[in-house]
Design an enzyme around this catalytic site. Structure first.
Site, PDB file in Angstrom:
ATOM      1  CG  HIS A  93       0.538   0.668  -1.018  1.00 52.67           C
ATOM      2  ND1 HIS A  93      -0.628   0.438  -1.224  1.00 52.67           N
ATOM      3  CD2 HIS A  93       1.048  -0.722  -1.014  1.00 52.67           C
ATOM      4  CE1 HIS A  93      -0.908  -0.852  -1.337  1.00 52.67           C
ATOM      5  NE2 HIS A  93       0.001  -1.584  -1.170  1.00 52.67           N
ATOM      6  CG  ASP A 120      -2.789   3.212  -1.927  1.00 55.74           C
ATOM      7  OD1 ASP A 120      -2.090   3.492  -2.792  1.00 55.74           O
ATOM      8  OD2 ASP A 120      -2.739   2.497  -1.100  1.00 55.74           O
ATOM      9  CG  ASN A 172       2.007  -2.725   4.644  1.00 54.00           C
ATOM     10  OD1 ASN A 172       1.025  -2.333   4.922  1.00 54.00           O
ATOM     11  ND2 ASN A 172       2.356  -3.761   3.910  1.00 54.00           N
ATOM     12  CB  SER A 188      -1.222  -3.569  -3.271  1.00 55.79           C
ATOM     13  OG  SER A 188      -1.826  -3.835  -1.864  1.00 55.79           O
ATOM     14  CG  ASP A 245      -5.096  -2.057   3.701  1.00 54.19           C
ATOM     15  OD1 ASP A 245      -4.420  -3.032   3.823  1.00 54.19           O
ATOM     16  OD2 ASP A 245      -5.019  -1.101   4.521  1.00 54.19           O
TER      17      ASP A 245
END
Ligand code: ASP
Length: 735
Positions: A93, A234, A340, A670, A687
């Site tokens: 992401h 991710d 988000n 992140s 997350d």
């Protein structure tokens, strides 16, 4: 005082904050690198007993060395070098924008994933991850920013105080950036009680090396976002390239893979429940010491409004995206960003209520009042701080809804936002460079140009004008007491949403801002030439600029007042907590931090217990035909056939996918490497859990869990699914 003593005295408040870590809750604490050495022997012994094999100076030696120099700031995200030839890991992401901008409907890397089969195939990364920074030095600059001899100390009013601080920061940065390739920043700690200069080396040739398909990288989408159990892969892999002599350089054919001084070894062994880990990265912002009214405002106004607005914007953009694949790709980053933000906002509202954050703030405020009334020995300005601070905040809340919508208009990438930034830049240019606002100085020009080039790939006028019409209507509703003249002129006084949209369509047809060269020329345009422009968006921007400038001016005044009262308030609160043997842990401020944690499950609510690890078995359980749970065929086949290669976890009996730890993290963390006790990467933070979203405003050890992707999932995807064994080899070189 000698300069050295003065520096030591200035450092004291922060070190004092950190000196009582044993009395802070469990693993609360996002420790700045140089604070690690102050954690105390007992703390390090306790960490060693939990399995940590490293000490403070292994992480940060204060001379530009230590494991933390392998950690990269990506601007809103984190990454870490993991090979001697400049490979770095971050989240999918975080690289989303770069993957989106490299994609076309025909070569859709976002949907299908991307593998560079050779170095020559690595694709330049645009957007946020296209620039990465290594922190090389930290130093205290409080004295220069707000010491007794500073312009801050002499300033006559709030706006002047704010300007003095900003100017001092800009001057320090300019001096620091005299060195080539250095990017510097002065960060405010403890609400502006202390300031640090961060010296960083910035690299700007970054290339995309590997990304899984979106069905892996973003598996579960917004449904699973901020949730556990989690099954998203991710991760993504990029590489820093540099000039042949190793210095940072813009993308060029002669560039070579950068050889970092320090990179993190990758572990193929993974984690087990109960293991100690460290998470190193750039957490954005926590605010754990707000006044009661500030918490109430967040809970009852800001987050609910954000949630409603973003929900509507997502609906608008997605509806347009469904009509055309090119539009869908162009708005994908914006939709994901709003998604988000919206999920986070809902989590905040729920979490603030459930954790009773406002009630706790009220209780503590009452205690503080009594404490200060009884402690006449404390400075009078501390005693005055709670009430003064509330006055400043009450003033700041006036007109906040109008401000909210106007700023969302400015933020939505469009012809209008491009024109607004050109006008603002031109207006700022009237001042000497170092007095211009951050982001609008000479040092920011290259970035501004790059932003306009990137914009070419994400402009989607037909979708954007619908979103803009919605925001303009909302802004006007919120502006009844202070109408926005520029809107009246552009759209007519009583125009509703449909009429606004119709006018925007005409403006889209007439504007020349669809031409990248025109937008690039505007980056350097003067205010006079922009003011004379006949372009409908430039005209609207010139009008709207006055309203936005007034909003910024008010914010500067608020900030100037906060710079006076927040540090005093914090000092008073700290004294209260100390009197009870409790500590204050440093809030996040987008600077490098380390959090210590344990692999651990939790109970989200009565009678429910979550275990801390997930695997491919769970991916198969969640798999559906529809997004966001549609698993790419090749992954489904390998998982169903039990083709786990060397990556199965003996306890799980499958390829591990995610794990929970009780780290102190927030947005910005992140992509942070999650390291085992030896400092090897075992996963990437991506997350937090739903019950921990509001942890930004108050730490709850029983619910503070962050979500990591197990690195073995990435290694499995590359080796067993995507035929990228060459990358696994680079990450795990034979010893
Ligand atoms: N998912 C978050 C981010 O995008 C991480 C977090 O909020 O914990 O930064």
């Amino acid at each position: 005082m000698t300069p050295r003593l003065r520096t030591a005295a200035l450092l004291l408040p922060l070190l004092a904050l950190l000196a009582l870590p044993g009395t802070a809750s469990a693993d609360e604490g996002q420790w700045p690198p140089e604070a690690l050495a102050t954690l105390g022997e007992a703390r390090w012994a306790e960490l060693a007993a939990r399995g940590l094999e490293l000490g403070a100076t292994d992480l940060w030696d204060g001379k530009g060395g230590g494991l933390l120099t392998a950690v990269l700031g990506l601007g809103g995200c984190t990454g870490a070098f993991v090979s001697e030839e400049g490979l770095f890991l971050t989240n999918h992401h975080c690289a989303f924008g770069a993957i989106q901008l490299a994609s076309t409907p025909e070569k859709n890397y976002l949907r299908d994933g991307f593998v560079a089969r050779s170095r020559a195939e690595e694709v330049p990364a645009r957007g946020g991850v296209g620039r990465v920074r290594i922190l090389t030095r930290l130093s205290d600059v409080t004295d220069r920013v707000r010491g007794p001899k500073s312009a801050f100390a002499r300033a006559k009013d709030d706006a002047a105080r704010e300007a003095a601080v900003e100017k001092a920061r800009s001057e320090i940065v300019a001096e620091c950036e005299k060195q080539p390739d250095r990017r510097c920043a002065v960060a405010a700690f403890e609400d502006g009680r202390t300031y640090r200069l961060m010296e960083q080396t910035e690299f700007r040739d970054v290339r995309l090396v590997y990304a899984p398909p979106r069905g892996v990288g973003d598996f579960g989408g917004e449904v699973d976002n901020f949730r556990w159990p989690r099954h998203a892969g991710d991760f993504s892999l990029l590489r820093v390239w540099a000039a042949p002599d190793g210095s940072p350089a813009a993308h060029a054919p002669e560039n070579v893979p950068y050889r970092p001084k320090r990179w993190l070894p990758v572990s193929s062994k993974g984690v087990s429940e109960g293991d100690v880990v460290m998470i190193a990265g750039y957490p954005g912002r926590t605010q754990r010491y707000l006044t009661p009214s500030a918490v109430e405002n967040l809970e009852s106004w800001f987050y609910p409004l954000r949630s409603r607005t973003f929900t509507d914007l997502i609906e608008i953009l997605e509806t347009e995206g469904k009509k055309d694949p090119d539009t869908a790709l162009r708005v994908s980053g914006a939709v994901k960003g709003y998604g988000n933000g919206e999920t986070n906002a809902r989590g905040q509202v729920e979490g603030l209520a459930r954790n009773g954050v406002a009630a706790r703030a009220r209780e503590e405020a009452k205690e503080l009042e009594e404490f200060l009334a009884a402690r006449k020995d404390l400075p009078a300005e501390w005693t005055a701080a709670p009430a003064e601070l509330e006055k400043v905040l009450a003033r700041d809340r006036e007109g906040q809804e109008r401000r909210f919508f106007l700023e969302e208009i400015e933020r939505l990438s469009s012809y209008l936002s491009s024109a607004l930034s050109a006008v603002r830049r031109a207006d700022e240019r009237k001042k000497p460079d170092l007095e211009r606002e951050p982001g609008f100085q000479e040092r920011d020009l290259e970035r501004a140009r790059q932003q306009e080039k990137d914009r070419t790939l994400s402009l989607a006028p037909a979708a954007t004008r619908k979103a803009l019409a919605y925001l303009v209507e909302k802004a006007r509703e919120a502006s009844k007491d202070a109408p926005v003249r520029a809107f009246d002129e552009a759209f007519g006084k009583d125009a509703g949403r449909a009429a606004i949209e119709k006018r925007l369509a005409e403006m889209d047809a007439a504007t020349s801002l669809s031409d990248e060269n025109v937008r690039l020329a505007n980056v350097d345009a003067t205010l006079a030439s922009l003011s004379a422009s006949a372009d409908p968006y430039v005209k609207l921007a010139v009008g709207l600029h006055a309203d936005l400038a007034a909003i910024r001016q008010k914010r500067k005044e608020t900030n100037g007042a906060l710079l006076v009262w927040r540090p005093r308030y914090l000092s008073a609160l700290e004294a209260l907590r100390r009197s009870k043997g409790k500590a204050i842990s440093p809030d996040a401020n987008s600077t490098l931090r380390v959090s210590f944690a344990t692999v651990k499950g939790y109970s989200p609510r009565e009678a429910v217990t979550f275990t801390p690890r997930t695997s491919l078995a769970g991916v198969l359980e969640k798999a559906r035909a529809e997004e966001p749970f549609a698993v790419p065929g090749k992954v489904l086949d390998a998982a169903r056939a039990g083709r786990f290669g060397r990556w199965a976890d003996p306890v799980l009996g499958s390829v591990p996918v995610g794990f929970l730890t009780d780290g102190d993290t927030t947005g910005g963390n992140s992509g942070s490497p999650t390291m085992n006790g030896k400092g090897e990467v075992v996963g990437l933070n991506f997350d937090r859990v739903w019950e921990n979203v509001a942890g930004d405003f108050g730490w709850r050890p029983e619910r503070s869990r962050n979500v990591n992707v197990d690195l073995r999932y990435a290694l499995w995807m590359m080796e067993e699914v995507d035929g990228a064994a060459h990358l696994v080899k680079e990450l795990l070189p034979a010893k």
